[in-house]
Design a protein around this motif. Structure first.
Motif, mmCIF file in Angstrom:
data_model
loop_
_atom_site.group_PDB
_atom_site.id
_atom_site.type_symbol
_atom_site.label_atom_id
_atom_site.label_comp_id
_atom_site.label_asym_id
_atom_site.label_seq_id
_atom_site.Cartn_x
_atom_site.Cartn_y
_atom_site.Cartn_z
ATOM 1 N N THR A 127 0.827 -1.208 0.000
ATOM 2 C CA THR A 127 0.000 0.000 0.000
ATOM 3 C C THR A 127 0.859 1.255 0.000
ATOM 4 N N GLU A 128 1.974 1.234 0.734
ATOM 5 C CA GLU A 128 2.857 2.399 0.780
ATOM 6 C C GLU A 128 3.728 2.489 -0.471
ATOM 7 N N LYS A 131 1.821 3.872 -3.858
ATOM 8 C CA LYS A 131 0.997 5.064 -3.687
ATOM 9 C C LYS A 131 1.121 6.093 -4.807
ATOM 10 N N GLY A 159 -1.461 -4.791 -1.876
ATOM 11 C CA GLY A 159 -1.789 -3.572 -1.156
ATOM 12 C C GLY A 159 -3.265 -3.284 -1.275
ATOM 13 N N GLU A 160 -3.665 -2.140 -0.758
ATOM 14 C CA GLU A 160 -5.080 -1.771 -0.779
ATOM 15 C C GLU A 160 -5.633 -1.710 -2.197
ATOM 16 N N LYS A 161 -4.790 -1.338 -3.173
ATOM 17 C CA LYS A 161 -5.272 -1.172 -4.541
ATOM 18 C C LYS A 161 -4.868 -2.319 -5.466
ATOM 19 N N GLU A 187 -2.527 -7.553 4.902
ATOM 20 C CA GLU A 187 -1.261 -6.835 4.805
ATOM 21 C C GLU A 187 -0.821 -6.375 6.188
#
Length: 325
Positions: A127-128, A131, A159-161, A187
């Protein structure tokens, strides 16, 4: 979006060719892929060749896949050249978050959106890292264990996406590479491998700092004790055998009742609240690992594995002594 068939990938780009990146290069070459490695370091190419000199005899002993050859490696300092026509990209630059974010932003513009990009990061969440990407859905953590060409496990987590279909793709791809894929659904910093090994290392540091144990004692505890057991089964399966013929459920009941003796073992991480729901969750998931094996069968498997490891270690020490002499 049409991605390459994960089980028919031919060409891989490895961005970063240090200890981990070079180890991944060795793994991919041994699995029969065309690999182009990129690293801007002054001595990066020479270092990579030295790593391959060390790794290749080991890989030959393990067994090379059809088409495996060091001749299928190309090296470049240019990242654009490296990713041209790549069907998968493995990033293994130094463990610096801003560096990785910048590399991913660059790769995002250089690599077609259909190509999956994996990171060897040992701790940063995807996720990081993703970004600043336009196509974050194709990015995934693919974290190996050092040395990657020898230890089979690799952690896969998005990650989130990240598109779940990319996790499926990465799982199939690394399965084809020959890795044992540990696919994570959640995660967390450090993933599983480093969360577990750092927890143990933290306890070791606490004992050394307090003068309660020496480095040699702690190493012996693992290499001549726990490590031998863990080579064939994890802690839950081990404790399943720890209550005689009564199994893990009985052990967990005893563990739960013994909250007063558990406290001294805790340093940084508090134990979770002990509930019947947690007990049933652990037992249910452990049954999947046990997979119908009886306790006598598991004991025999454990014993045979440890006997083999002890004999192998003794033979290795004898051979090492001969080579020194």
């Amino acid at each position: 979006m049409s991605r390459p068939d994960p089980r028919n990938v031919k060409r891989i780009a490895c961005i970063g060719a240090g200890t981990i990146g070079g180890g991944m290069v060795a793994q991919f070459l041994a699995s029969g892929y065309d690999v182009i490695a990129q690293d801007p370091g002054k001595d990066a190419h020479d270092s990579l060749e030295r790593l391959l000199d060390q790794a290749w005899p080991i890989l030959e002993r393990i067994g090379l896949q059809p088409g495996a050859s060091r001749d299928r490696l190309r090296f470049t300092k240019d990242i654009e050249e490296a990713v041209a026509d790549a069907e998968f990209v493995q990033e293994s630059v130094p463990e610096n978050l801003e560096l990785k974010v910048g590399i991913y932003e660059k790769l995002d513009h250089l690599v077609p959106a259909s190509i999956v990009i994996g990171s060897s990061t040992s701790g940063f969440p995807m996720t990081e890292i993703q970004k600043r990407c336009r196509y974050p859905e194709r990015t995934v953590v693919a974290h190996p264990v050092n040395p990657p060409y020898l230890i089979p496990l690799i952690e896969i987590v998005g990650g989130e996406k990240t598109d779940p279909a990319v996790l499926d793709w990465a799982t199939d791809f690394f399965d084809a590479v020959g890795k044992r894929v540990l696919r994570m659904e959640n995660e967390i910093y450090g993933f599983l491998i480093n969360r577990l090994q750092i927890a143990l290392f933290r306890e070791a540091l606490q004992m050394v700092a307090a003068g309660k144990a020496s480095v040699a004692q702690i190493d012996d505890c693992l290499t001549h004790g726990l490590g031998l057991r863990w080579a064939c089964m994890g802690p839950f399966a081990t404790f399943h055998l720890g209550s005689g013929d009564r199994g893990l459920g009985d052990f967990m009941d005893s563990f739960g009742r013994g909250a007063e003796w558990r406290a001294p073992y805790v340093t940084e991480t508090p134990l979770p609240e002990w509930t019947s729901e947690l007990r049933e969750k652990i037992v249910r998931q452990a049954e999947e690992v046990i997979n119908g094996r009886t306790i006598p069968q598991m004991i025999e498997e454990r014993n045979e594995t440890i006997i083999g490891l002890l004999k192998l270690r003794e033979a290795s020490r004898i051979n090492a002594s001969k080579n020194v002499a």
